[in-house]
Structure formats: structure tokens, C-alpha cells
Design an enzyme around this catalytic site. Sequence first.
Site, PDB file in Angstrom:
ATOM      1  N   ASP A  26       0.751 107.164  42.552  1.00 17.68           N
ATOM      2  CA  ASP A  26       1.631 106.947  43.688  1.00 17.68           C
ATOM      3  C   ASP A  26       2.801 106.090  43.205  1.00 17.68           C
ATOM      4  O   ASP A  26       2.721 105.425  42.158  1.00 17.68           O
ATOM      5  CB  ASP A  26       0.861 106.239  44.805  1.00 17.68           C
ATOM      6  CG  ASP A  26       1.698 106.064  46.050  1.00 17.68           C
ATOM      7  OD1 ASP A  26       2.355 107.030  46.467  1.00 17.68           O
ATOM      8  OD2 ASP A  26       1.706 104.940  46.607  1.00 17.68           O
ATOM      9  N   ASP A  28       5.562 104.192  45.637  1.00 18.38           N
ATOM     10  CA  ASP A  28       5.803 103.014  46.467  1.00 18.38           C
ATOM     11  C   ASP A  28       4.553 102.143  46.523  1.00 18.38           C
ATOM     12  O   ASP A  28       3.493 102.594  46.958  1.00 18.38           O
ATOM     13  CB  ASP A  28       6.206 103.428  47.886  1.00 18.38           C
ATOM     14  CG  ASP A  28       7.556 104.119  47.925  1.00 18.38           C
ATOM     15  OD1 ASP A  28       8.490 103.612  47.297  1.00 18.38           O
ATOM     16  OD2 ASP A  28       7.667 105.175  48.581  1.00 18.38           O
ATOM     17  N   ASP A 225      -2.204 102.606  46.118  1.00 15.88           N
ATOM     18  CA  ASP A 225      -2.362 101.321  46.803  1.00 15.88           C
ATOM     19  C   ASP A 225      -2.821 101.482  48.244  1.00 15.88           C
ATOM     20  O   ASP A 225      -3.106 100.485  48.908  1.00 15.88           O
ATOM     21  CB  ASP A 225      -1.041 100.549  46.795  1.00 15.88           C
ATOM     22  CG  ASP A 225       0.013 101.195  47.700  1.00 15.88           C
ATOM     23  OD1 ASP A 225       0.245 102.413  47.562  1.00 15.88           O
ATOM     24  OD2 ASP A 225       0.588 100.485  48.541  1.00 15.88           O
TER      25      ASP A 225
END
Length: 342
Positions: A26, A28, A225
Site C-alpha cells: 500500500d 498512503d 497499514d
Amino acid sequence: MSQTVRTRPEGSARALSEAYDTALLDLDGVVYAGGSAIVHAVESLGVARDGGMRLAYVTNNALRTPDAVAEHLTELGIATEGPDVITSAQAVARLIADQVPAGARVLVIGGEGLQVALRERGLEPVDSAEDEPVAVVQGYGGPELPWGRFAEACFAIARGVPWFASNTDLTIPSARGIAPGNGAAVEVVRIATGAEPQVAGKPLPPMHRETVLRTGAERPLVVGDRLDTDIEGAFNGDVDSLLVLTGVTDGAQLLAAPPQHRPTYVDADLRGLLTGQPEVTTAGEGFRCGGWTATAGEGRLELEGDGEALDGLRALCAAAWTAAGDGVCALDGGKALARLGL
């Protein structure tokens, strides 16, 4: 999909960059936040890549094109090319192309990333409900997206045009904090129309399909995250995952994770790719990792010992997830997390 309920984070004697052939990263909250690289990200990814691990960047953010994302990563010091980036715009464009005629018009509520992805699939992006679109697609359009774009979507949907969304992340990390994501914008159209979109992005299967088709990964590791997109997407794809604590997930959320949100591994940041992962073992009625032992007590999680805070968190996860089974842990872990500074 029937899967074994995870009751503890796993250990790995080998560095994760050696145990898996491809990292599905990922962006961001993992590689950067608000355009700036997250601490240790550039160096860690460079070492993993130089050691033979393929790096693929998988993002639910449909605003930018893969080439633009690759250029940004390269500017940060992570050499990247367009094909290394897979976006939810690409996934939703394939989903739409499978259901509408070639060359069909699609009303776009979003940015350049969606338009480029649609053209790649032989579809024609349009701006107005009066352009006779056969589908509506909605993706993150940045903080300046005009309110009137939502009205165009509503006008078309009210005429029976099918509605697609790149993703439904309610929030997106930024340099100033957590901002509304595409999911918040989707809710505006949902409330106004009463319709339900077909969604392509993580954690749903279309995004996993797009990623596998474009990377050819055989032993992928999802790195993210967010529990409800990255980790659940790995669960749905039946692949392993690494949660890094550089984004939106905190210790309390991790302890309360239901089965589909429990990562295979947990680490502070992307340096976790370069090391093995400590084993969590049973210790009487509790669980031990490093110098810490965690148990499920009367109404709360108990933690004894000392050492690395992450080891304590891993032990607490084992105690919480075991106590919860296939549900959500109701035990208070606040005191134990505070002791770890988490």
C-alpha cells in the site's frame, strides 16, 4: 471462503524479503504520507529490491495515474516504473469493461487516474449525465472536487445507469492528519440516490484479481497499514500480510481485530521486511514473545516482563485473538498498551 482463524501473529526465521517473492505495498500510510516518505521506507525498500524481492505498489487511491505515482516514488528515491503500480482505478475499469460494450461512454466522478484507466480498457470517459453514459464511476478526486460532480452522478443513477466505485475508504492520510476519502464521497451519492455501487478496490476480489494479473506474483506478501482494506484484502485473497504501524491502525484496534483483520505479521515500519519475525509461543495460560508474557485476565489483558514494545504487542495480540476466537476481543487492553507506550 473458509479459512483458519488466526490466534497469534506468526514468526519467520527468514527475512520476509527472502520468504516472499513480491511485496504488494500500500502507499498512503506505508510508503508515504502527504507526499513525503515515511521514515525508513526508502532505505528498506531499496534493500529489499536489491535482495531480489519484487516491489509492486497497490493503492486504493484512484486519483493519480500509475506513471504519476511511479514518478513520485522515484523522486522520493524509490526507483519505480508505471507497471509497478496497480490502482483501484485500473481494477474498476476492468470491472466496468466486463459489463458494458466496447467503446461505451462512462461518466467519471474523479480524477485523471480514472480517465486513463478507462481509456486503457477501450472506454470513453465523459463529464455529464447528458452525454448518455452507460455507467457511472466514482473515485477519489482530491480535496477540490466540485460538489456539482456528485449531482451529475445522481442524475445518471436516477435514470437507471449502473454505478461503480473504485473504493470505499472513508478516510485518507495526509500531511496534516486524516482527511475524508472516496468512501465519504460515495456516501453522499448513496444517501441522495438510495443506490448501491459495485466496488472494485481493496478489500474486494476485483482488486486482488487485478494485482495478480499485473504482477504474476507466486508468493506475495501484502503490506499495509489498514485492517479493513489491506489486511482484509489479503484475507480474502488467502495470502499472507504484514501490518506496519505507520498509518491509521493503532494497538487497540489491532487487539480488537476480528479474524479477517488479523495480519500474519506485525512490525513498526518497512524495516520489518528485512528481518525475521519473532515467534509467539504459549507460556502456561498465556503467550510469550521476547521478554513479554500476555494473558487474558478478569475483564482485561495482562502483560508482564520487559523488552521490545513490539514483542509485547505481539504477545497481547495472541492473548486477545485467542480469547476472542472468531469474534472481537472485549477485554480491556488499555493499561497493557500504555505500558508499551502504544
